[in-house]
Every structure is written in C-alpha cells, then in structure tokens.
Scaffold this motif. Sequence first.
Motif, PDB file in Angstrom:
ATOM      1  N   ARG A  69     -18.314  -6.859  15.176  1.00  0.00           N
ATOM      2  CA  ARG A  69     -18.007  -5.620  15.894  1.00  0.00           C
ATOM      3  C   ARG A  69     -16.562  -5.169  15.724  1.00  0.00           C
ATOM      4  O   ARG A  69     -15.806  -5.054  16.689  1.00  0.00           O
ATOM      5  CB  ARG A  69     -18.351  -5.773  17.382  1.00  0.00           C
ATOM      6  CG  ARG A  69     -19.831  -5.967  17.601  1.00  0.00           C
ATOM      7  CD  ARG A  69     -20.178  -6.332  19.005  1.00  0.00           C
ATOM      8  NE  ARG A  69     -20.178  -7.765  19.197  1.00  0.00           N
ATOM      9  CZ  ARG A  69     -21.214  -8.552  18.908  1.00  0.00           C
ATOM     10  NH1 ARG A  69     -22.323  -8.057  18.484  1.00  0.00           N
ATOM     11  NH2 ARG A  69     -21.135  -9.848  19.075  1.00  0.00           N
TER      12      ARG A  69
ATOM     13  N   GLY B 178     -26.960  -4.870  14.164  1.00  0.00           N
ATOM     14  CA  GLY B 178     -27.070  -5.192  15.582  1.00  0.00           C
ATOM     15  C   GLY B 178     -27.521  -3.939  16.304  1.00  0.00           C
ATOM     16  O   GLY B 178     -27.442  -2.836  15.747  1.00  0.00           O
ATOM     17  N   VAL B 179     -27.989  -4.134  17.530  1.00  0.00           N
ATOM     18  CA  VAL B 179     -28.497  -2.958  18.254  1.00  0.00           C
ATOM     19  C   VAL B 179     -27.400  -2.291  19.074  1.00  0.00           C
ATOM     20  O   VAL B 179     -27.330  -1.057  19.150  1.00  0.00           O
ATOM     21  CB  VAL B 179     -29.727  -3.338  19.115  1.00  0.00           C
ATOM     22  CG1 VAL B 179     -29.370  -4.228  20.281  1.00  0.00           C
ATOM     23  CG2 VAL B 179     -30.438  -2.108  19.618  1.00  0.00           C
ATOM     24  N   GLY B 180     -26.512  -3.074  19.671  1.00  0.00           N
ATOM     25  CA  GLY B 180     -25.468  -2.519  20.535  1.00  0.00           C
ATOM     26  C   GLY B 180     -24.387  -1.833  19.716  1.00  0.00           C
ATOM     27  O   GLY B 180     -23.894  -2.388  18.732  1.00  0.00           O
TER      28      GLY B 180
ATOM     29  N   VAL C  73     -33.310  -7.392  15.703  1.00  0.00           N
ATOM     30  CA  VAL C  73     -32.662  -8.259  16.696  1.00  0.00           C
ATOM     31  C   VAL C  73     -33.600  -8.723  17.805  1.00  0.00           C
ATOM     32  O   VAL C  73     -33.263  -9.629  18.573  1.00  0.00           O
ATOM     33  CB  VAL C  73     -31.458  -7.538  17.367  1.00  0.00           C
ATOM     34  CG1 VAL C  73     -30.451  -7.073  16.341  1.00  0.00           C
ATOM     35  CG2 VAL C  73     -31.905  -6.375  18.244  1.00  0.00           C
TER      36      VAL C  73
ATOM     37  N   HIS D  92     -22.055 -15.394  22.458  1.00  0.00           N
ATOM     38  CA  HIS D  92     -22.717 -14.193  21.937  1.00  0.00           C
ATOM     39  C   HIS D  92     -23.485 -14.516  20.642  1.00  0.00           C
ATOM     40  O   HIS D  92     -23.145 -14.029  19.562  1.00  0.00           O
ATOM     41  CB  HIS D  92     -21.696 -13.062  21.702  1.00  0.00           C
ATOM     42  CG  HIS D  92     -22.342 -11.711  21.635  1.00  0.00           C
ATOM     43  ND1 HIS D  92     -21.709 -10.555  22.034  1.00  0.00           N
ATOM     44  CD2 HIS D  92     -23.563 -11.314  21.205  1.00  0.00           C
ATOM     45  CE1 HIS D  92     -22.513  -9.519  21.848  1.00  0.00           C
ATOM     46  NE2 HIS D  92     -23.643  -9.953  21.336  1.00  0.00           N
TER      47      HIS D  92
ATOM     48  N   GLY E 154     -26.949 -14.250  20.437  1.00  0.00           N
ATOM     49  CA  GLY E 154     -28.312 -13.744  20.590  1.00  0.00           C
ATOM     50  C   GLY E 154     -29.024 -13.505  19.265  1.00  0.00           C
ATOM     51  O   GLY E 154     -30.224 -13.736  19.137  1.00  0.00           O
ATOM     52  N   THR E 155     -28.294 -13.038  18.280  1.00  0.00           N
ATOM     53  CA  THR E 155     -28.932 -12.755  16.983  1.00  0.00           C
ATOM     54  C   THR E 155     -28.478 -13.740  15.905  1.00  0.00           C
ATOM     55  O   THR E 155     -28.720 -13.498  14.712  1.00  0.00           O
ATOM     56  CB  THR E 155     -28.600 -11.329  16.499  1.00  0.00           C
ATOM     57  OG1 THR E 155     -27.183 -11.187  16.485  1.00  0.00           O
ATOM     58  CG2 THR E 155     -29.221 -10.289  17.387  1.00  0.00           C
TER      59      THR E 155
HETATM   60  O1  LIG Z   1     -27.665  -6.720  18.518  1.00  0.00           O
HETATM   61  C1  LIG Z   1     -26.690  -6.793  19.257  1.00  0.00           C
HETATM   62  O2  LIG Z   1     -25.978  -5.814  19.508  1.00  0.00           O
HETATM   63  C2  LIG Z   1     -26.329  -8.065  19.883  1.00  0.00           C
HETATM   64  O3  LIG Z   1     -25.319  -8.175  20.485  1.00  0.00           O
HETATM   65  C3  LIG Z   1     -27.260  -9.209  19.831  1.00  0.00           C
HETATM   66  O4  LIG Z   1     -26.859 -10.304  20.616  1.00  0.00           O
END
Ligand SMILES: O=C(O)C(=O)CO
Length: 335
Positions: free
Chosen positions: A68, A89-91, A114, A299, A301-302
């Motif tokens: 990010r 990523g989704v966010g 994700v 962090h 998650g993915t």
């Molecule tokens: O896909 C996203 O934005 C994530 O932060 C996954 O943990």
Amino acid sequence: MGQRPIYVMAEQDLPGLLIMGIGGTHGVQESLAALLKKHFSVITMKELLENKKEVGKKIQCIFVSEFRPTIDQELLESLPNLKVIGNSGVGVDHLNLKMISNFGVRVTNTPHAVADSTADMGMALMLASARRLVEGSQIAVSPDTNYFAADWLGVEVTRATLGIIGMGRIGYKVAQRARAFEMKILYHNRNRRSQEEEQAVGACYSEMEDLLQQSDFVMLVVNLTPQTEKLIGKKELGLMKPTATLINISRGAVIDQDALVEALQNKTIKAAALDVTYPEPLPRNHPLLKLNNVIITPHIGTATVQATHMMAEEAIANMLSVLNCQPIPSEVFPQ
Ligand SMILES: O=C(O)C(=O)CO
C-alpha cells in the motif's frame, strides 16, 4: 465470428507497468514479477527515479502491491501516459481516489481474489482467540511443563452467535464458513442481502445495536470509508457482551483503538483478535501489545501463495481491460 489473430508483442512494445511497493520490487515475489512481465514491460521505482523524464513517459499502468505505497500528486505529474492503477487487494483507502481521477486515471481492485483467504483469516482469528491458541503455544514451548488443560479453558465457536458487520463478498464467505460451525449468524450491512442469499448461509439481518448486544463474536469486514472510520467506539464496545470477542479483518481505523484498549483493560469485552491496526505496525510501546487478551497478526489476510497470484491475475485482467478499452471487471470510483 472468426478467431482474432494473436499478436505476440516484442517486450519493448508491451505497455509500461510501474510496480510499486516498498523499494519498487520489494514484496513482489519473483514468480509474480514473471507473471507481470508476460503482459507488461515492468519498470521499478528505482528505474523511474533514475530517469524520470524518459521512463515516466513509458508508464501506462501502476501495479500497487500489498504494501500500500503512497501515490502522490508529484508521482502522477511525472507519468503523463498513465491510464490505470491496478491495486492488488480490495481495500483502496491508501489511495486518494479523487486526486487520481482528476488525472483521468482509473483505479481497479481485486475483490474476487482476496475473498477466500481473508475469510479464512477471520475464521482463524476467531478460533485462535476462542481456543487460546497463542497462549497455549507459548505455554507448550515454555520451560514450565507443569500445566493443565483445565487452566487454559477456551470457549466453543460451534453454535455460538457470530455478528458480521459488512456483508460484502468477504463477509458472505465468512458466513458460509460459520455455517459449517453451526453458528447463529447475524449480519449488518448497508444493503440487505436477498432472501435466497440469507437463507443459503442461514444469516439474519440485524440492526447494529442488536448485533452488538447478542453476538459472542463480532467480526468487522467493512471497507474503510469516512462513514466507517471509528465505527466501533466506546458506545459500541459498551453494547457488547463482557464475554464477547471483537475480530477485525478490515482496517484498523474502523475501531477507535483508544476505546478498545480501555474496553479490554476494563474487561468490558473479553478479547480482541486483530489482523489490522492503526498504524501498522503498532509502535512497540503501544498498550494493545501489552494485553494478554489480544491476538494481533501483521495484516496477513491475503498473505497466501494462492491469493497473491490470484490478486496479480485479477489486477492484470483489470489493467489490460482499461488499456484495451474493454469493460473493466473491478473498477473503483471516488465516493
Ligand atoms: O485486500 C485487502 O485490501 C486486504 O487488506 C486484505 O487483507
């Protein structure tokens, strides 16, 4: 319709793609870079900085890795031919969507890739917290061998009540998994799911207040937007059961962290399991790191082999659609 001829482009003809993460390529594994190189002429941040004028002109796409990175006005000004930012990523809360759209640049994300890994992470955190896995693991490897399971009683997830806040793709995947644990599932979302979708996972729509009051586990799966920032504060934590656990797989800023520390210290709620915090990582002296009723993961998650590749593939498909003026599978618009 006849088959379209397939043109194999020479590398120098491939659209220029800037890969952004910390230090340009850092975090983008070799195999990922190879995948991107099949479709793009890959340029690192280092290469751009060495010759901004010439290299900047070649860049039509930016691939944003899971780190990010910040995309600022100065960078966008140096990329006159940029057409799309493909977020892996989704966010997209790290991107200034309004500013980017003012440059006429599209933004895409990867909501499909994700979903499974992030939902798995939510379940992993819920189970780990309920069954005290981190504490148990620490005890098992400690010099003290004089311990009893009865001193480490957890609680069962099976047949407990799970409140899912945010019933998008990931939230729904969590519900599918929770159903296998015979959980009672409540959910709150901006838009209610259809009756068929609710029935398929056995989820009941609930107002936030009721969900917070009834749930044994509250899982946050919302996007971070101005509307969801500090969605869970002192008042919301106060509504939760003292035996309840808060799980966050969305973004740290969705929780008022000071209020969470207070609630955990005062045992207003039992525990928290957080894959996301604000900031990331937390300063080493942060009070959340000192509490034994908290599990924190960095962090991830993915962070699976499969999701990382699927995210790159989804981002590639999105970016190529923009370049080829085709319908874009997952475009993100400024709110
Ligand atoms: O896909 C996203 O934005 C994530 O932060 C996954 O943990």
